[in-house]
Enzyme design. Structure first.
Site, PDB file in Angstrom:
ATOM      1  N   CYS A   8       0.863  -1.189   0.000  1.00 14.96           N
ATOM      2  CA  CYS A   8       0.000   0.000   0.000  1.00 14.96           C
ATOM      3  C   CYS A   8       0.896   1.235   0.000  1.00 14.96           C
ATOM      4  O   CYS A   8       2.043   1.169  -0.456  1.00 14.96           O
ATOM      5  CB  CYS A   8      -1.002  -0.034   1.155  1.00 14.96           C
ATOM      6  SG  CYS A   8      -0.287   0.006   2.806  1.00 14.96           S
ATOM      7  N   ASN A  11       2.164   1.468   4.457  1.00 10.88           N
ATOM      8  CA  ASN A  11       2.445   0.204   5.161  1.00 10.88           C
ATOM      9  C   ASN A  11       2.104   0.289   6.654  1.00 10.88           C
ATOM     10  O   ASN A  11       2.725  -0.368   7.481  1.00 10.88           O
ATOM     11  CB  ASN A  11       3.908  -0.236   4.971  1.00 10.88           C
ATOM     12  CG  ASN A  11       4.204  -1.673   5.382  1.00 10.88           C
ATOM     13  OD1 ASN A  11       5.316  -1.995   5.783  1.00 10.88           O
ATOM     14  ND2 ASN A  11       3.235  -2.546   5.292  1.00 10.88           N
ATOM     15  N   CYS A  13      -1.635   0.962   7.464  1.00 10.89           N
ATOM     16  CA  CYS A  13      -3.077   0.695   7.619  1.00 10.89           C
ATOM     17  C   CYS A  13      -3.515  -0.566   6.877  1.00 10.89           C
ATOM     18  O   CYS A  13      -3.932  -1.542   7.494  1.00 10.89           O
ATOM     19  CB  CYS A  13      -3.912   1.870   7.125  1.00 10.89           C
ATOM     20  SG  CYS A  13      -3.615   3.418   8.004  1.00 10.89           S
ATOM     21  N   ARG A  14      -3.437  -0.554   5.539  1.00  7.41           N
ATOM     22  CA  ARG A  14      -4.053  -1.630   4.757  1.00  7.41           C
ATOM     23  C   ARG A  14      -3.157  -2.851   4.561  1.00  7.41           C
ATOM     24  O   ARG A  14      -3.583  -3.986   4.808  1.00  7.41           O
ATOM     25  CB  ARG A  14      -4.486  -1.093   3.383  1.00  7.41           C
ATOM     26  CG  ARG A  14      -5.609  -0.088   3.453  1.00  7.41           C
ATOM     27  CD  ARG A  14      -5.757   0.677   2.162  1.00  7.41           C
ATOM     28  NE  ARG A  14      -4.580   1.506   1.896  1.00  7.41           N
ATOM     29  CZ  ARG A  14      -4.362   2.172   0.773  1.00  7.41           C
ATOM     30  NH1 ARG A  14      -5.228   2.098  -0.209  1.00  7.41           N
ATOM     31  NH2 ARG A  14      -3.275   2.910   0.640  1.00  7.41           N
ATOM     32  N   SER A  15      -1.919  -2.659   4.075  1.00  2.43           N
ATOM     33  CA  SER A  15      -1.114  -3.854   3.762  1.00  2.43           C
ATOM     34  C   SER A  15      -0.722  -4.671   5.000  1.00  2.43           C
ATOM     35  O   SER A  15      -0.601  -5.897   4.891  1.00  2.43           O
ATOM     36  CB  SER A  15       0.108  -3.503   2.897  1.00  2.43           C
ATOM     37  OG  SER A  15       0.965  -2.582   3.521  1.00  2.43           O
ATOM     38  N   ASP A 113      -8.498   3.909   1.382  1.00  2.00           N
ATOM     39  CA  ASP A 113      -7.404   4.232   2.295  1.00  2.00           C
ATOM     40  C   ASP A 113      -7.967   4.735   3.622  1.00  2.00           C
ATOM     41  O   ASP A 113      -8.483   5.855   3.689  1.00  2.00           O
ATOM     42  CB  ASP A 113      -6.520   5.303   1.660  1.00  2.00           C
ATOM     43  CG  ASP A 113      -5.249   5.514   2.449  1.00  2.00           C
ATOM     44  OD1 ASP A 113      -5.187   5.047   3.602  1.00  2.00           O
ATOM     45  OD2 ASP A 113      -4.317   6.127   1.918  1.00  2.00           O
TER      46      ASP A 113
END
Ligand code: 4NP
Length: 144
Positions: A8, A11, A13-15, A113
């Site tokens: 993402c 690195n 929040c999402r990945s 995001d």
């Protein structure tokens, strides 16, 4: 050992969620995550990602953010972008076979995001989307 890298922007929040979920669902792959940006290198995931993961029995609190490097292209069998902008950045950096997580059952949608979300609201939806797509990705890799 086959390997998967989730990418993402920050690195944080999402990945890291994708990494934690994939590690929980399948232990036969080497799984990692990183960001295209450098702002958060060395930081733990954001508090809301740690919280939503923990509510699903996954501890991502010890992960540390790192930045994508061109060496990752040769090191990983599968490079998975969380949104279109991450995908474009990866392609510019040479990861020409990177693919978007949302292509696994979510009509190629971007994972939103959550860094700019207001509080915890929305993290459950992001978690569910990442979970479903990672599950589908692993399923497709296993049946290939
Ligand atoms: P992520 O979220 O890409 O899901 O980790 C973000 C984290 C930080 C920033 C943007 C997105 N940032 O602009 O610092």
């Amino acid at each position: 050992m086959k390997s998967i890298l989730f990418v993402c922007l920050g690195n944080i929040c999402r990945s890291p969620l994708a990494e934690g979920i994939a590690k929980k669902l399948n232990s036969e792959y080497y799984i990692d995550s990183c960001g295209t940006g450098s702002w958060h290198i060395g930081e733990t995931p954001c508090a809301n990602s740690i919280k939503i993961a923990s509510q699903h029995g996954i501890d991502i609190s010890r992960y540390r953010a790192r930045q994508f490097s061109s060496e990752d292209i040769a090191r990983f069998d599968h490079i998975i972008a969380l949104d279109e902008s991450n995908l474009n950045d990866l392609k510019l950096l040479g990861a020409t076979n990177a693919i978007k997580l949302g292509s696994f059952g979510y009509d190629n949608m971007d994972v939103p995001d959550p860094y700019f979300f207001n509080g915890f609201e929305g993290f459950e939806k992001v978690y569910a989307m990442i979970h479903d797509c990672v599950e589908q990705l692993l399923h497709e890799l296993e049946t290939k």
